[in-house]
Design a protein around this motif. Structure first.
Motif, PDB file in Angstrom:
ATOM      1  N   LEU A 102      78.523 -16.449 -30.337  1.00  0.00           N
ATOM      2  CA  LEU A 102      77.695 -16.368 -31.749  1.00  0.00           C
ATOM      3  C   LEU A 102      78.155 -17.550 -32.604  1.00  0.00           C
ATOM      4  CD1 LEU A 102      75.890 -15.122 -33.487  1.00  0.00           C
ATOM      5  CD2 LEU A 102      77.711 -13.170 -33.984  1.00  0.00           C
ATOM      6  N   ALA A 103      77.525 -18.589 -32.548  1.00  0.00           N
ATOM      7  CA  ALA A 103      77.966 -19.744 -33.287  1.00  0.00           C
ATOM      8  C   ALA A 103      77.804 -19.961 -34.782  1.00  0.00           C
ATOM      9  CB  ALA A 103      77.451 -21.166 -32.230  1.00  0.00           C
ATOM     10  N   GLY A 104      76.614 -19.340 -35.249  1.00  0.00           N
ATOM     11  CA  GLY A 104      76.520 -19.319 -36.598  1.00  0.00           C
ATOM     12  C   GLY A 104      75.158 -18.312 -36.935  1.00  0.00           C
ATOM     13  N   SER A 105      75.164 -18.286 -38.153  1.00  0.00           N
ATOM     14  CA  SER A 105      73.890 -17.366 -38.669  1.00  0.00           C
ATOM     15  C   SER A 105      73.643 -17.904 -40.084  1.00  0.00           C
ATOM     16  CB  SER A 105      74.230 -16.044 -38.873  1.00  0.00           C
ATOM     17  OG  SER A 105      75.476 -15.739 -39.885  1.00  0.00           O
ATOM     18  N   GLY A 106      72.371 -17.486 -40.667  1.00  0.00           N
ATOM     19  CA  GLY A 106      71.665 -17.867 -41.662  1.00  0.00           C
ATOM     20  C   GLY A 106      70.895 -16.846 -42.194  1.00  0.00           C
ATOM     21  N   VAL A 107      71.117 -16.396 -43.504  1.00  0.00           N
ATOM     22  CA  VAL A 107      70.445 -15.290 -44.289  1.00  0.00           C
ATOM     23  C   VAL A 107      69.890 -15.893 -45.578  1.00  0.00           C
ATOM     24  CG1 VAL A 107      70.395 -13.096 -44.851  1.00  0.00           C
ATOM     25  CG2 VAL A 107      71.613 -13.516 -43.142  1.00  0.00           C
ATOM     26  N   THR A 108      68.460 -15.635 -45.817  1.00  0.00           N
ATOM     27  CA  THR A 108      67.857 -16.181 -47.011  1.00  0.00           C
ATOM     28  C   THR A 108      66.922 -15.219 -47.591  1.00  0.00           C
ATOM     29  OG1 THR A 108      66.157 -17.366 -46.100  1.00  0.00           O
ATOM     30  CG2 THR A 108      68.170 -18.686 -46.355  1.00  0.00           C
ATOM     31  N   ALA A 109      66.115 -15.539 -48.614  1.00  0.00           N
ATOM     32  CA  ALA A 109      65.063 -14.723 -49.044  1.00  0.00           C
ATOM     33  C   ALA A 109      64.077 -15.690 -49.555  1.00  0.00           C
ATOM     34  CB  ALA A 109      65.577 -13.764 -50.296  1.00  0.00           C
ATOM     35  N   ASP A 110      62.651 -15.304 -49.316  1.00  0.00           N
ATOM     36  CA  ASP A 110      61.424 -16.255 -49.999  1.00  0.00           C
ATOM     37  C   ASP A 110      61.539 -15.722 -51.339  1.00  0.00           C
ATOM     38  OD1 ASP A 110      61.243 -16.988 -47.258  1.00  0.00           O
ATOM     39  OD2 ASP A 110      59.387 -15.653 -46.987  1.00  0.00           O
ATOM     40  N   SER A 111      61.523 -14.694 -51.890  1.00  0.00           N
ATOM     41  CA  SER A 111      61.165 -14.320 -53.215  1.00  0.00           C
ATOM     42  C   SER A 111      59.943 -14.779 -53.261  1.00  0.00           C
ATOM     43  CB  SER A 111      62.029 -14.972 -54.042  1.00  0.00           C
ATOM     44  OG  SER A 111      61.962 -14.568 -55.531  1.00  0.00           O
ATOM     45  N   TYR A 112      59.006 -14.377 -52.518  1.00  0.00           N
ATOM     46  CA  TYR A 112      57.386 -14.851 -52.597  1.00  0.00           C
ATOM     47  C   TYR A 112      56.624 -13.815 -52.828  1.00  0.00           C
ATOM     48  CZ  TYR A 112      53.184 -16.933 -51.023  1.00  0.00           C
ATOM     49  OH  TYR A 112      51.784 -17.162 -50.853  1.00  0.00           O
ATOM     50  N   HIS A 113      56.650 -12.784 -51.832  1.00  0.00           N
ATOM     51  CA  HIS A 113      55.497 -11.734 -51.573  1.00  0.00           C
ATOM     52  C   HIS A 113      56.061 -10.711 -50.831  1.00  0.00           C
ATOM     53  CE1 HIS A 113      51.687  -9.561 -50.512  1.00  0.00           C
ATOM     54  NE2 HIS A 113      51.226 -10.182 -51.346  1.00  0.00           N
TER      55      HIS A 113
ATOM     56  N   HIS B 279      62.713 -11.252 -46.460  1.00  0.00           N
ATOM     57  CA  HIS B 279      63.923 -11.471 -45.537  1.00  0.00           C
ATOM     58  C   HIS B 279      63.953 -12.197 -44.431  1.00  0.00           C
ATOM     59  CE1 HIS B 279      65.601  -8.040 -48.396  1.00  0.00           C
ATOM     60  NE2 HIS B 279      64.152  -7.227 -47.944  1.00  0.00           N
ATOM     61  N   ASN B 280      64.876 -13.300 -44.464  1.00  0.00           N
ATOM     62  CA  ASN B 280      65.152 -14.189 -43.295  1.00  0.00           C
ATOM     63  C   ASN B 280      66.480 -14.127 -42.763  1.00  0.00           C
ATOM     64  OD1 ASN B 280      62.295 -15.465 -43.927  1.00  0.00           O
ATOM     65  ND2 ASN B 280      63.307 -16.243 -45.749  1.00  0.00           N
ATOM     66  N   ALA B 281      66.520 -13.981 -41.568  1.00  0.00           N
ATOM     67  CA  ALA B 281      67.690 -13.957 -40.740  1.00  0.00           C
ATOM     68  C   ALA B 281      67.601 -14.863 -39.554  1.00  0.00           C
ATOM     69  CB  ALA B 281      68.395 -12.603 -40.469  1.00  0.00           C
ATOM     70  N   VAL B 282      68.714 -15.612 -39.068  1.00  0.00           N
ATOM     71  CA  VAL B 282      68.614 -16.442 -37.927  1.00  0.00           C
ATOM     72  C   VAL B 282      70.040 -16.291 -37.523  1.00  0.00           C
ATOM     73  CG1 VAL B 282      68.289 -18.779 -37.018  1.00  0.00           C
ATOM     74  CG2 VAL B 282      66.885 -17.879 -38.862  1.00  0.00           C
TER      75      VAL B 282
END
Length: 411
Positions: free
Chosen positions: A256-267, A402-405
């Motif tokens: 498990l080399a990495g991850s990213g979590v962000t938010a759109d704050s759009y709709h 919610h975005n998660a990769v």
């Protein structure tokens, strides 16, 4: 110093099979988990969408009855997948205070909640089960898994809609890096094929309406896609530091080399059409992995089969990978499994791990005529990934922005 985090166990119960391996084999065989529903409530409530992707193996076929009775179906699926992953990892010998649980759900115990309401309405408060609240609470699955394995480092729950279980895997990565545990059971679950959720998703025009052909209803990237297919089930990973895994002689599937979590704050329901938040989540995962975009060899896309969502994800991928996005093998596995909501990211993480371990990108079924606005490299057949190092990313995006990769590297 950054630690290497590795996957040593996987488990799943899904619309394609009762185990991770069965689910993967059925995916490669281009099977569909979607089928017409035969429950009385379909006709009773005139549910407009009459199909879904129910788990192929029902929990009562696997769990002991006394255990199953005290758990909502979502927690039942969670425990089943976690037990498989733990056994697959060789049942690690780890101190309880060094074993953690990161487990997610999008909705929680909806069956328990609404069954209890029916009981209250029809039979009165004295007939409501005493275990109702512990069964319906969103952290019930995490609690059930932690109690079964005696995990005392922590037991945490993420509820970020369809990004939930990918975010839990991201959290597990962070918790292992922080030294909060040596081993973590991470994953997600959902059991929400219920009259209220089918009616609600139908009302917002999110579900496919292909009642006459459930198996072909989920068709990501096709010009005639018309919505997603509800699915259910769970998937789990056993994650540990490489040091701990090597010390006990564990088999390692992948890093498990990495991850990213962000938010759109759009709709609250719609993706950012430009895919800004999704793009940043992919970039963060690659940055944490110490990898450049041109190292990615496979993408398991979120690809729900909705007209707008599939295009927004393409915009995000194009922003990250440029012209090369048309060459990277992309799999849209919800075409086969349906959408497991809070469990979907964990299941797709399992598929991503299998893909790089076996060097085979799984097929995307039901791709009739690909939308020219989404020129990704999507194949109706399995695609060989080659002999070199593999790096796969798995995307999950949920209501609320919610975005998660997560990114997995071949062992």
């Amino acid at each position: 110093m950054t630690k290497k985090i590795v996957v040593t166990g996987i488990g799943a119960t899904s619309p394609l099979g009762g185990t991770a391996r069965e689910s993967w084999d059925a995916l490669l065989a281009k099977e569909s988990g979607a089928r017409s529903l035969t429950h009385d409530w379909i006709e009773e409530y005139s549910i407009p969408v009459t199909f879904a992707a129910e788990a192929k193996v029902r929990p009562h076929e696997v769990l002991e009855r006394p255990v199953a009775k005290r758990l909502d179906p979502s927690s039942q699926f969670a425990l089943i997948s976690a037990k498989e992953a733990w056994a697959d990892a060789g049942e690690p010998d780890v101190e309880p205070e060094r074993l953690g649980v990161d487990f997610a759900t999008g909705i929680g115990g909806v069956w328990t909640l609404l069954d209890a309401w029916d009981t209250l309405r029809d039979r009165g408060p004295r007939r409501v089960l005493p275990m109702t609240v512990p069964m319906l609470m969103p952290n019930a699955a995490s609690a059930a898994v932690s109690m079964h394995f005696g995990a005392r480092a922590y037991a945490r729950t993420v509820a970020s809609a369809c990004a939930s279980s990918t975010e839990s895997i991201a959290n597990a990565y962070e918790h292992l890096q922080l030294g909060l545990a040596d081993v973590v059971i991470a994953g997600g679950t959902e059991s929400a094929i219920h009259p209220i959720t089918l009616a609600a998703f139908s009302s917002m025009q999110a579900l496919s309406k292909r009642n006459d052909s459930p198996e072909t209803a989920s068709r990501p990237y096709s010009v005639d896609r018309d919505g997603f297919v509800m699915g259910e089930g769970a998937a789990s990973l056993v994650l540990e530091t490489e040091e701990h895994a090597l010390a006990r002689g564990a088999r390692i599937y992948a890093e498990l080399a990495g991850s990213g979590v962000t938010a759109d704050s759009y709709h609250i329901t719609a993706n950012d059409p430009e895919g800004h938040g999704a793009r940043r989540a992919v970039e963060l995962a690659l940055h944490q992995a110490g990898a450049a975009p041109d190292e990615v060899t496979h993408i398991n896309a979120h690809a729900t089969s909705t007209p707008v969502g599939d295009v927004a994800e393409y915009a995000a991928l194009r922003a990250v990978f440029g012209e090369r996005v048309t060459e990277i093998p992309v799999s849209a596995t919800k075409a086969s499994t349906g959408h497991l909501l809070g469990g979907t990211g964990a299941l797709e993480a399992v598929f991503s791990i299998y893909a790089i371990a076996e060097r085979k990108a799984p097929p995307t079924i039901n791709l009739t005529t690909q939308d020219p606005a989404i020129p990704l490299s999507v194949s109706p057949e399995s695609v060989a990934l080659g002999d070199g190092a593999q790096l796969a990313v798995s995307n999950s995006f949920g209501f609320g922005g919610h975005n998660a990769v997560v990114a997995f590297r071949s062992a």
